[in-house]
Design an enzyme around this catalytic site. Structure first.
Site, PDB file in Angstrom:
ATOM      1  N   ASN A  93       0.719  -1.214  -0.068  1.00 31.89           N
ATOM      2  CA  ASN A  93      -0.038   0.020   0.085  1.00 31.89           C
ATOM      3  C   ASN A  93       0.706   1.076  -0.080  1.00 31.89           C
ATOM      4  O   ASN A  93       0.527   2.487  -0.464  1.00 31.89           O
ATOM      5  CB  ASN A  93      -0.829  -0.114   1.244  1.00 31.89           C
ATOM      6  CG  ASN A  93      -1.657   1.406   1.489  1.00 31.89           C
ATOM      7  OD1 ASN A  93      -2.656   1.937   0.684  1.00 31.89           O
ATOM      8  ND2 ASN A  93      -1.015   1.949   2.872  1.00 31.89           N
ATOM      9  N   TYR A 158       3.168   9.113 -11.673  1.00 30.99           N
ATOM     10  CA  TYR A 158       2.493   8.288 -10.653  1.00 30.99           C
ATOM     11  C   TYR A 158       1.627   7.430 -11.295  1.00 30.99           C
ATOM     12  O   TYR A 158       1.369   5.967 -10.790  1.00 30.99           O
ATOM     13  CB  TYR A 158       1.695   9.292  -9.785  1.00 30.99           C
ATOM     14  CG  TYR A 158       0.620   8.720  -8.872  1.00 30.99           C
ATOM     15  CD1 TYR A 158       1.339   8.472  -7.492  1.00 30.99           C
ATOM     16  CD2 TYR A 158      -0.791   8.700  -8.940  1.00 30.99           C
ATOM     17  CE1 TYR A 158       0.184   7.892  -6.573  1.00 30.99           C
ATOM     18  CE2 TYR A 158      -1.449   8.232  -7.872  1.00 30.99           C
ATOM     19  CZ  TYR A 158      -1.167   7.543  -6.799  1.00 30.99           C
ATOM     20  OH  TYR A 158      -1.841   6.921  -6.085  1.00 30.99           O
ATOM     21  N   ALA A 159       0.755   7.978 -12.548  1.00 34.58           N
ATOM     22  CA  ALA A 159       0.013   6.949 -13.275  1.00 34.58           C
ATOM     23  C   ALA A 159       0.826   5.842 -13.751  1.00 34.58           C
ATOM     24  O   ALA A 159       0.102   4.909 -13.871  1.00 34.58           O
ATOM     25  CB  ALA A 159      -0.428   7.919 -14.430  1.00 34.58           C
ATOM     26  N   SER A 161       3.419   4.540 -12.643  1.00 36.57           N
ATOM     27  CA  SER A 161       3.796   3.471 -11.475  1.00 36.57           C
ATOM     28  C   SER A 161       2.747   2.473 -11.314  1.00 36.57           C
ATOM     29  O   SER A 161       2.771   1.404 -11.021  1.00 36.57           O
ATOM     30  CB  SER A 161       4.223   4.154 -10.300  1.00 36.57           C
ATOM     31  OG  SER A 161       3.370   4.853  -9.458  1.00 36.57           O
ATOM     32  N   LYS A 162       1.375   3.325 -11.275  1.00 37.78           N
ATOM     33  CA  LYS A 162       0.074   2.593 -10.690  1.00 37.78           C
ATOM     34  C   LYS A 162      -0.305   1.779 -11.914  1.00 37.78           C
ATOM     35  O   LYS A 162      -0.808   0.592 -11.671  1.00 37.78           O
ATOM     36  CB  LYS A 162      -0.780   3.467 -10.205  1.00 37.78           C
ATOM     37  CG  LYS A 162      -0.319   4.388  -9.132  1.00 37.78           C
ATOM     38  CD  LYS A 162      -0.480   3.594  -7.882  1.00 37.78           C
ATOM     39  CE  LYS A 162      -0.089   4.315  -6.485  1.00 37.78           C
ATOM     40  NZ  LYS A 162       0.107   3.431  -5.438  1.00 37.78           N
ATOM     41  N   ILE A 191      -9.826   9.495  -2.479  1.00 35.46           N
ATOM     42  CA  ILE A 191     -10.165   9.368  -1.132  1.00 35.46           C
ATOM     43  C   ILE A 191      -9.540  10.164  -0.018  1.00 35.46           C
ATOM     44  O   ILE A 191      -8.333  10.487  -0.472  1.00 35.46           O
ATOM     45  CB  ILE A 191      -9.414   7.853  -0.753  1.00 35.46           C
ATOM     46  CG1 ILE A 191      -9.799   7.022  -1.844  1.00 35.46           C
ATOM     47  CG2 ILE A 191      -9.839   7.418   0.456  1.00 35.46           C
ATOM     48  CD1 ILE A 191     -11.052   6.361  -2.087  1.00 35.46           C
TER      49      ILE A 191
END
Ligand code: NAD
Length: 250
Positions: A93, A158-159, A161-162, A191
């Site tokens: 996580n 980030y995108a 990596s995800k 979130i």
């Protein structure tokens, strides 16, 4: 068919990374509520201590770990197996953002985000996967993102990596399936955590317009999905990407 050495959910042994706050803290709480024994790991010593005090359970332990430290991650897994004899659940996580538009992103911001978000999930999947293969059961859950499915302005690193975590998870799932080890991704939308608290209000307002349910999610919404994927209730579910985003990704 491989003979499963599964144990009931309330006897499961779990590791959650990035467990000191936000979504990871709620995942630790949820797995503890299910009766599991949980090790929460994080880079933040202070926040880990606060999490330990907040969760106040003798089934919850903490360890400081930078998830990019391959040898450190290997030791956390092997210590857990030495102590409890098994490892049933790993939740990768821990994650960070270093946002900027693509043309202004530095090499360092690219490398760091790929290392913390994606390489750590690979290291964790490899180390937990070895243990789970031997015991012929286990569930690995990788925290991807809506950004990994759709891309997002200002988040190319980030995108990527995800999105990489989804490819990693599907590949590992296919390799480990015959040993009864499952690997799935959860893709949170927007979130409410300290990560999103840092986003400017204007961008938050814009994000809200994209959510069919017209509200941000809570860390507990993600924790419930992770609890399901960690449990035997999802025993025939692997190589999947579960969106928990108020209807954004369809
Ligand atoms: P957060 O910043 O509140 O918590 C992240 C935790 O990871 C922190 O406790 C931090 O100390 C820890 N961490 C960071 N780098 C680490 C490292 N190198 N080693 C060990 N621990 C490290 O973030 P969050 O909102 O709770 O997000 C948790 C996960 O969910 C992340 O992977 C994030 O990308 C993902 N996610 C969050 C959202 C959202 O809207 N909040 C959306 C999609 C995906």
């Amino acid at each position: 068919m491989a003979k499963s050495k599964s144990v009931p959910d309330n006897e499961k042994i779990a590791i959650v990374t990035g467990a000191a706050r936000g979504i990871g803290l709620e995942i630790a709480r949820e797995l503890l509520d299910m009766g599991m024994t949980v090790l929460g790991v994080d880079i933040s010593v202070e926040n880990l201590a606060a999490a330990k005090a907040e969760l106040a359970s003798d089934k919850f332990d903490i360890a400081t770990l930078d998830v990019t430290d391959s040898a450190g991650f290997e030791k956390v897994v092997s210590d857990m197996v030495d102590k409890h004899g098994r490892l049933d659940v790993l939740v990768n996580n821990a994650g960070i953002t270093r946002d900027n538009i693509c043309v202004l992103l530095t090499d360092d911001d690219w490398d760091l985000v790929m290392k913390v978000n994606l390489k750590s999930a690979f290291i964790g999947t490899r180390e937990a996967g070895k243990v789970m293969m031997r015991q012929r059961c286990g569930s690995i859950i990788n925290m991807s993102s809506y950004s990994g499915l759709e891309g997002n302005r200002g988040q190319a690193n980030y995108a990527a990596s995800k999105a990489g975590m989804i490819g990693l998870s599907k590949s590992a799932a296919k390799e480990l399936a015959k040993r009864n080890v499952r690997v799935n991704c959860v893709c949170p939308g927007f979130i409410k955590t300290e990560m999103t608290d840092a986003i400017p209000q204007e961008a938050k307002d814009m994000a809200l317009t994209m959510i069919p349910m017209k509200r941000m999610g809570q860390p507990g919404d993600i924790a419930k999905a992770v609890g399901f994927l960690a449990s035997d209730a999802s025993g025939y579910i692997t190589a999947q990407t579960l969106s928990v985003d108020g209807g954004m990704h369809t």
